[in-house]
Motif scaffolding. Structure first.
Motif, mmCIF file in Angstrom:
data_model
loop_
_atom_site.group_PDB
_atom_site.id
_atom_site.type_symbol
_atom_site.label_atom_id
_atom_site.label_comp_id
_atom_site.label_asym_id
_atom_site.label_seq_id
_atom_site.Cartn_x
_atom_site.Cartn_y
_atom_site.Cartn_z
ATOM 1 N N ASN A 63 0.849 -1.201 0.000
ATOM 2 C CA ASN A 63 0.000 0.000 0.000
ATOM 3 C C ASN A 63 0.882 1.248 0.000
ATOM 4 O O ASN A 63 0.668 2.187 0.760
ATOM 5 C CB ASN A 63 -0.903 0.004 1.233
ATOM 6 N N SER A 64 1.871 1.237 -0.865
ATOM 7 C CA SER A 64 2.867 2.314 -0.852
ATOM 8 C C SER A 64 2.301 3.652 -1.298
ATOM 9 O O SER A 64 2.881 4.696 -0.975
ATOM 10 C CB SER A 64 4.053 1.934 -1.743
ATOM 11 N N SER A 65 1.198 3.655 -2.036
ATOM 12 C CA SER A 65 0.684 4.927 -2.551
ATOM 13 C C SER A 65 0.306 5.883 -1.416
ATOM 14 O O SER A 65 0.591 7.084 -1.471
ATOM 15 C CB SER A 65 -0.532 4.681 -3.452
ATOM 16 N N THR A 66 -0.326 5.339 -0.367
ATOM 17 C CA THR A 66 -0.712 6.183 0.774
ATOM 18 C C THR A 66 0.523 6.708 1.492
ATOM 19 O O THR A 66 0.610 7.906 1.820
ATOM 20 C CB THR A 66 -1.575 5.376 1.761
ATOM 21 N N ILE A 67 1.487 5.831 1.725
ATOM 22 C CA ILE A 67 2.693 6.234 2.438
ATOM 23 C C ILE A 67 3.487 7.251 1.619
ATOM 24 O O ILE A 67 3.938 8.283 2.142
ATOM 25 C CB ILE A 67 3.576 5.003 2.733
ATOM 26 N N LEU A 68 3.632 6.968 0.314
ATOM 27 C CA LEU A 68 4.422 7.874 -0.532
ATOM 28 C C LEU A 68 3.748 9.238 -0.677
ATOM 29 O O LEU A 68 4.423 10.267 -0.712
ATOM 30 C CB LEU A 68 4.630 7.244 -1.909
ATOM 31 N N ARG A 69 2.402 9.222 -0.771
ATOM 32 C CA ARG A 69 1.699 10.497 -0.865
ATOM 33 C C ARG A 69 1.907 11.322 0.405
ATOM 34 O O ARG A 69 2.169 12.527 0.343
ATOM 35 C CB ARG A 69 0.215 10.269 -1.106
ATOM 36 N N ALA A 70 1.796 10.662 1.551
ATOM 37 C CA ALA A 70 2.015 11.369 2.820
ATOM 38 C C ALA A 70 3.464 11.850 2.922
ATOM 39 O O ALA A 70 3.739 12.956 3.400
ATOM 40 C CB ALA A 70 1.683 10.445 3.987
ATOM 41 N N VAL A 238 -6.671 4.561 7.698
ATOM 42 C CA VAL A 238 -5.668 4.306 6.660
ATOM 43 C C VAL A 238 -6.156 3.234 5.700
ATOM 44 O O VAL A 238 -6.014 3.338 4.488
ATOM 45 C CB VAL A 238 -4.338 3.864 7.306
ATOM 46 N N ILE A 239 -6.762 2.198 6.296
ATOM 47 C CA ILE A 239 -7.234 1.122 5.443
ATOM 48 C C ILE A 239 -8.278 1.640 4.461
ATOM 49 O O ILE A 239 -8.303 1.252 3.291
ATOM 50 C CB ILE A 239 -7.838 -0.016 6.295
ATOM 51 N N ASN A 240 -9.141 2.535 4.940
ATOM 52 C CA ASN A 240 -10.201 3.076 4.084
ATOM 53 C C ASN A 240 -9.631 3.886 2.932
ATOM 54 O O ASN A 240 -10.281 4.038 1.898
ATOM 55 C CB ASN A 240 -11.149 3.951 4.904
ATOM 56 N N SER A 241 -8.437 4.459 3.114
ATOM 57 C CA SER A 241 -7.854 5.293 2.077
ATOM 58 C C SER A 241 -7.001 4.497 1.108
ATOM 59 O O SER A 241 -6.368 5.054 0.229
ATOM 60 C CB SER A 241 -7.008 6.404 2.709
ATOM 61 N N THR A 242 -6.920 3.161 1.299
ATOM 62 C CA THR A 242 -6.167 2.317 0.384
ATOM 63 C C THR A 242 -7.120 1.383 -0.327
ATOM 64 O O THR A 242 -8.283 1.247 0.029
ATOM 65 C CB THR A 242 -5.115 1.486 1.143
ATOM 66 N N SER A 243 -6.589 0.706 -1.350
ATOM 67 C CA SER A 243 -7.407 -0.255 -2.081
ATOM 68 C C SER A 243 -7.200 -1.663 -1.573
ATOM 69 O O SER A 243 -7.592 -2.628 -2.207
ATOM 70 C CB SER A 243 -7.035 -0.193 -3.572
ATOM 71 N N ILE A 256 3.104 -1.928 12.227
ATOM 72 C CA ILE A 256 2.954 -0.930 11.159
ATOM 73 C C ILE A 256 3.201 0.468 11.712
ATOM 74 O O ILE A 256 3.877 1.292 11.092
ATOM 75 C CB ILE A 256 1.543 -1.020 10.531
ATOM 76 N N ARG A 257 2.658 0.732 12.887
ATOM 77 C CA ARG A 257 2.894 2.047 13.510
ATOM 78 C C ARG A 257 4.392 2.273 13.728
ATOM 79 O O ARG A 257 4.918 3.351 13.474
ATOM 80 C CB ARG A 257 2.142 2.142 14.832
#
Length: 290
Positions: A63-70, A238-243, A256-257
């Motif tokens: 789920n790198s898109s969320t992490i990379l965007r942040a 976070v889960i809701n913001s990923t696919s 994960i934290r």
């Protein structure tokens, strides 16, 4: 000679102890991020976990898109905030270092006043929301600009104590204006203190999560610290913001934290040794009363 050697040994032991206090939490953070989540829940945090796991980093890669965007938001905010803040602070400090500046005492009073008093949280929140910064990148940048009088005092003291006033006078006789003196003389001679304050500002923006809590509700605008804070409250956000289709219950939430927290501080750990040499010189001269 023997007495000096005993002093050296004593201070080296003290410094080693202080260094361990600083380093061990980071080591524990990293080890926790590669520890199996069930082992963390069962045994707590440990330097010697019973079971290692890279599942947290695997989840972050998946789920790198969320992490990379942040991460991208944090980098942009840090660069913008540090550069703009440093320019404004340096200009303000240089102006206050000029002894014959009209209104110098009045402006200095207002600067010092903000070190003791501020408007409070509610007026600050109302002001920034009325300016329309909510859910924009400027919500991270603007609240910290011009609000740190301590940095202004440090740079001003450095300019006063390290740059002779006669240097300014000779430049003025040669026809230089104040802006040229600032750009050609004050900035090059003030590199140590500017690097120090730049690092302070960089750390301030990089570690900020309060502005994200107050002004950001759009997950697409989360910084890495805001994301970590939201995860601490509820990993579901976070889960809701990923696919990802992975069940929330199966996620290694604790590790994960830890993994995100470790990745969040990694750039600071890498950058610090390269600018550490400016610290002693900048802080010592900036602390001299001028």
């Amino acid at each position: 000679m023997i007495e000096n050697k005993s002093y050296q040994i004593t201070f080296n032991v003290i410094y080693l102890f202080i260094a361990l206090i600083m380093i061990l939490p980071l080591v524990l953070l990293f080890i926790s991020s590669i520890t199996d989540d069930n082992a963390l829940l069962a045994n707590g945090y440990s330097f010697f976990p019973s079971k290692f796991s890279l599942e947290a980093y695997g989840y972050m890669v998946t789920n790198s898109s969320t992490i990379l965007r942040a991460y991208g938001v944090t980098i942009v905010v840090t660069v913008l905030g540090t550069v703009i803040g440093l320019v404004i602070t340096a200009l303000m400090s240089f102006s206050l270092s000029i002894r014959n500046l009209p209104g110098n005492r009045v402006i200095s009073f207002f600067v010092f006043f903000t070190m003791l008093f501020n408007g409070g949280l509610v007026p600050t929140y109302i002001m920034w929301t009325s300016l329309g910064v909510v859910n924009t990148i400027w919500a991270y940048v603007f609240p910290f600009l011009l609000t740190n009088a301590f940095n202004i005092v440090l740079i001003r003291s450095y300019f006063v104590s390290s740059i002779p006033n006669e240097l300014y006078e000779s430049a003025k006789i040669d026809g230089a204006g104040y802006f040229r003196i600032f750009w050609k003389m004050a900035i090059p001679l003030g590199k140590p203190i500017l690097a120090t304050i730049g690092l302070f500002s960089c750390l301030l923006y990089w570690n900020d999560w309060l502005n994200g809590l107050y002004f950001i509700t759009d997950p697409g605008q989360y910084s890495i610290q805001a994301l970590l804070n939201r995860m601490s409250q509820n990993i579901q956000s976070v889960i809701n913001s990923t696919s990802s289709s992975t069940s929330v219950m199966n996620l290694p939430q604790a590790s994960i934290r830890m993994a995100i927290a470790f990745i969040a501080i990694l750039p600071i750990l890498v950058m610090y040794p390269f600018i550490q040499k400016y610290f002693a010189n900048g802080i010592m001269k900036g602390a001299v009363k001028g």
